[in-house]
Write a protein that holds these residues in place. Structure first.
Motif, PDB file in Angstrom:
ATOM      1  N   HIS A  67      50.650 -50.694 -34.212  1.00 45.46           N
ATOM      2  CA  HIS A  67      49.658 -49.716 -33.761  1.00 45.46           C
ATOM      3  C   HIS A  67      48.452 -49.558 -34.685  1.00 45.46           C
ATOM      4  N   GLU A  68      48.591 -49.973 -35.945  1.00 41.69           N
ATOM      5  CA  GLU A  68      47.488 -49.749 -36.877  1.00 41.69           C
ATOM      6  C   GLU A  68      47.057 -51.011 -37.618  1.00 41.69           C
ATOM      7  N   ARG A 117      42.587 -49.764 -44.302  1.00 44.21           N
ATOM      8  CA  ARG A 117      43.668 -50.408 -43.555  1.00 44.21           C
ATOM      9  C   ARG A 117      45.013 -50.101 -44.220  1.00 44.21           C
TER      10      ARG A 117
END
Length: 163
Positions: A67-68, A117
């Motif tokens: 998801h990331e 990130r």
């Protein structure tokens, strides 16, 4: 076996009495004491790293990856990775090179490292990944997690691929 007196322990920064067995008979007792003190300090460094870098489960890692777009970094040495494989999609950067690869001001910089990130680190048992994570946090990377050991990742259901 060498017993260290209170004054010597204080000078070495060792808070409690211990006995030092001459673990390496080919080197001097002094060198064995130096190695013991270094190991003692290393324990403190590891404790600080474990405190600074949250440990996550393989299930949590799967979510961050899916998801990331989390960056997964295997900080083991290349022969270790070659022998066992790695988490699918992970990049292999030895613990000793992580700061160079994550620093945009070096020639070795890897653009996969972005400060916004999420980064997931793992090694063989979780120690090197904790130390690497602490270094990354000190460099300004905010979302750094420690997956622990490769065995935890593989037994926890993360896909594995050859090195």
């Amino acid at each position: 076996v060498t017993k260290l007196g209170a004054a010597r322990r204080a000078k070495l920064g060792i808070g409690r009495a211990f006995q030092l067995t001459n673990l390496f008979p080919n080197i001097t007792v002094h060198e064995n004491v130096r190695l013991a003190v270094q190991a003692h300090a290393g324990g403190d460094l590891l404790a600080a790293a474990n405190e600074a870098v949250p440990r996550i489960s393989p299930a949590e890692a799967k979510k961050l990856i899916a998801h990331e777009n989390a960056l997964v970094v295997d900080v083991r040495d290349p022969p270790e990775v070659a022998a066992t494989g790695k988490v699918k999609g992970a990049i292999n950067i030895s613990r000793g090179m992580i700061e160079f690869r994550a620093d945009s001001d070096t020639a070795s910089y890897d653009p996969a490292f972005q400060k916004d990130r999420p980064i997931i680190l793992y090694c063989a048992s979780g120690g090197r990944s904790a130390l690497a994570g602490k270094a990354l946090k000190e460099m300004g990377y905010g979302r750094v997690q420690n997956l622990g050991g490769f065995k935890d990742a593989s037994e926890g259901g993360l896909d594995i691929e050859p090195a």
